[in-house]
Write a protein that holds these residues in place. Structure first.
Motif, PDB file in Angstrom:
ATOM      1  N   VAL A 106     156.981  20.740-103.953  1.00  0.00           N
ATOM      2  CA  VAL A 106     158.141  21.150-103.149  1.00  0.00           C
ATOM      3  C   VAL A 106     159.444  20.779-103.866  1.00  0.00           C
ATOM      4  N   MET A 107     159.493  19.581-104.426  1.00  0.00           N
ATOM      5  CA  MET A 107     160.731  19.129-105.078  1.00  0.00           C
ATOM      6  C   MET A 107     160.964  19.847-106.415  1.00  0.00           C
ATOM      7  N   ILE A 108     159.880  20.093-107.142  1.00  0.00           N
ATOM      8  CA  ILE A 108     159.945  20.858-108.395  1.00  0.00           C
ATOM      9  C   ILE A 108     160.482  22.257-108.111  1.00  0.00           C
ATOM     10  N   THR A 110     162.066  23.422-105.404  1.00  0.00           N
ATOM     11  CA  THR A 110     163.421  23.527-104.861  1.00  0.00           C
ATOM     12  C   THR A 110     164.444  23.283-105.972  1.00  0.00           C
ATOM     13  N   ILE A 166     158.309  24.738-116.131  1.00  0.00           N
ATOM     14  CA  ILE A 166     158.303  23.887-114.937  1.00  0.00           C
ATOM     15  C   ILE A 166     156.885  23.723-114.407  1.00  0.00           C
ATOM     16  N   THR A 201     152.581  27.002-107.222  1.00  0.00           N
ATOM     17  CA  THR A 201     153.561  26.378-108.116  1.00  0.00           C
ATOM     18  C   THR A 201     153.008  26.233-109.533  1.00  0.00           C
ATOM     19  N   TYR A 251     167.922  22.896-115.342  1.00  0.00           N
ATOM     20  CA  TYR A 251     166.885  22.509-114.392  1.00  0.00           C
ATOM     21  C   TYR A 251     166.745  20.991-114.316  1.00  0.00           C
ATOM     22  N   LEU A 277     166.878  18.591-111.050  1.00  0.00           N
ATOM     23  CA  LEU A 277     165.784  17.676-110.729  1.00  0.00           C
ATOM     24  C   LEU A 277     166.287  16.239-110.644  1.00  0.00           C
ATOM     25  N   ILE A 327     167.963  15.650-107.382  1.00  0.00           N
ATOM     26  CA  ILE A 327     167.000  15.465-106.280  1.00  0.00           C
ATOM     27  C   ILE A 327     166.401  14.054-106.325  1.00  0.00           C
ATOM     28  N   ILE A 351     166.738  11.072-103.436  1.00  0.00           N
ATOM     29  CA  ILE A 351     165.580  10.424-102.793  1.00  0.00           C
ATOM     30  C   ILE A 351     165.624   8.913-103.044  1.00  0.00           C
ATOM     31  N   ILE A 378     170.482  20.510 -99.208  1.00  0.00           N
ATOM     32  CA  ILE A 378     170.018  21.230-100.403  1.00  0.00           C
ATOM     33  C   ILE A 378     168.804  22.095-100.062  1.00  0.00           C
ATOM     34  N   LEU A 379     167.850  21.500 -99.341  1.00  0.00           N
ATOM     35  CA  LEU A 379     166.637  22.248 -98.978  1.00  0.00           C
ATOM     36  C   LEU A 379     166.997  23.452 -98.105  1.00  0.00           C
ATOM     37  N   ASN A 392     168.616  26.167-100.246  1.00  0.00           N
ATOM     38  CA  ASN A 392     167.615  26.846-101.069  1.00  0.00           C
ATOM     39  C   ASN A 392     166.746  27.793-100.237  1.00  0.00           C
TER      40      ASN A 392
END
Lengths: 279, 279
Positions: free
Chosen positions: A182-184, A186, B184, B215, B244, B248, B251, B255, B266-267, B270
């Motif tokens: 999910v974090m990758i 987003t 990714i 993913t 990217y 990352l 993020i 956290i 942010i979520l 997106n």
């Protein structure tokens, strides 16, 4: 068997449907009166109430509330519980839940049925939701073996594949294969949105196809779900993010150094090993 | 119109099928005699040869060879070309191709039809492959407008949506939405494989479901394709990887600092903006 379910949403409701079909007597508790009415009408439960007292006769109780209220729900349940009652939850993180709940009630066993749909609520409840899904139980050193056995049998009767591990192992594995993606994902959307050349951003939006769609899917999902993962599985998620950043930095370095043999080798290994993660 | 195609694989063969159906006379060249025979038999071309001389009458020529041999193929073609012939390629990177080829032949226009299947070769060629697909042309300052117009008309006759941009803009946009997702995604597989606790790695393999599957899909694909992106679009891919990594890192920091409001924002952004990248 008399089985209690607290929280009659997608998971709680679907559990009720299947277990009632098997002949168990299902006692459901919801905070909302309307949900109780729908649950009885839909045949999800035999009896429903907004009062936890309804569950005093239950032998097994599934706590299917949102993660944030699992511990407080278990606390509120205790005065009503039959001394031999087995209590379990269905939250998607276990470290933050299983330990405090086991201290509150020695017959508590953390559980995580890995099933769902994009829908929520009692109206989304369906039969056979757990057929073929993974269902993890996370006993602690104090948990009685009989409690785990009872729950494992019920989960298997739903068609789920059961796994037993510690709360920490669960959270670490789930961080890697569920919360990290999910974090990758987003971060990909954010990186594309951050493109400063207007023409390139427009083109990117026009040209994006299945590669972007799949890689960005979970990162463009329900924000509350992503937030919950980060809040309740923070340390394991961070650990997996550091592990990931290390892999990413390796790939960047290899491309910077034009180390093509090494890149091809990594891509080939990943192609070969990915199926080990697909059931 | 007499249309030449060099390289009778998935793209070249599919172009032949559609253009021949429209009534054009298709002249195909392949390095392999057997491919020529199959192409004629399958009705992909009217005539086929291993000799580029066959294309001396062609008004438009599609070079559909692998990226590594596009420039050398254009060089070899020149002695046979009709002076007004328009030459285009179908490679997935344009900076490394369009400029040198335009210097070799002023009527060269870089092209990139964004269509494909997981199959390769003449046997994979199908009708209507380009229906609804994006088809990008990347003229340079020297390119004649008539050449671009001719190609645009042909691409539109195949049902494709055409876009015009510079080779640099193409490579930058494609790096973001196509090549970056591969890197990714492959880093995710590598990070999971790198898990050192055996029990956690096993659990991760057992519990991985649709989030991991989607993913990791493009990162577990054909290694040659990933390698080709990195080799031929290296600078733009690195630029997108830096962009990217910046997202990352943001993020991760959020956290670490438990800045939940910011993460939710942010979520949510997106989730709202992702559909702009989905047609």
């Amino acid at each position: 068997m008399k089985i209690g379910i607290v929280g009659l949403g997608l998971i709680g409701g679907s559990l009720g449907i299947d277990l009632r079909t098997q002949g168990h007597q299902i006692l459901g508790v919801s905070r909302k009166e309307t949900t109780c009415l729908i649950a009885v009408e839909k045949g999800v439960v035999d009896q429903a109430s907004t009062d936890l007292k309804l569950l005093s006769q239950a032998e097994i109780i599934f706590v299917c509330t949102p993660i944030a209220t699992i511990i407080s729900t278990v606390k509120e349940l205790i005065p009503y519980l039959n001394p031999n009652a087995v209590v379990t939850d269905v939250g998607s993180v276990k470290g933050a839940i299983a330990k405090p709940c086991s201290q509150l009630w020695s017959n508590f066993v953390g559980g995580h049925p890995m099933a769902g749909t994009s829908e929520q609520g009692i109206d989304a409840a369906v039969a056979n939701l757990f057929e073929g899904a993974a269902y993890v139980f996370t006993p602690t050193a104090q948990t009685r073996a009989t409690a785990v056995e009872k729950l494992t049998q019920i989960a298997q009767s739903l068609g789920a594949n059961t796994y037993i591990c510690s709360p920490e192992e669960h959270d670490r594995a789930v961080a890697l294969i569920s919360h990290l993606p999910v974090m990758i994902s987003t971060s990909l959307i954010a990186a594309c949105l951050g493109e400063e050349e207007v023409k390139v951003l427009e083109l990117a939006q026009q040209l994006a196809s299945s590669g972007f769609r799949d890689t960005s899917r979970v990162g463009g999902g329900n924000p509350e779900l992503g937030l919950m993962m980060a809040q309740y599985n923070r340390l394991e998620l961070l650990r997996s993010l550091y592990q990931y950043r290390h892999s990413l930095d390796g790939i960047i370095k290899i491309i910077e150094q034009e180390n093509w043999e090494n890149l091809e080798q990594i891509l080939a290994t990943n192609q070969q090993t990915r199926p080990q993660f697909l059931n």
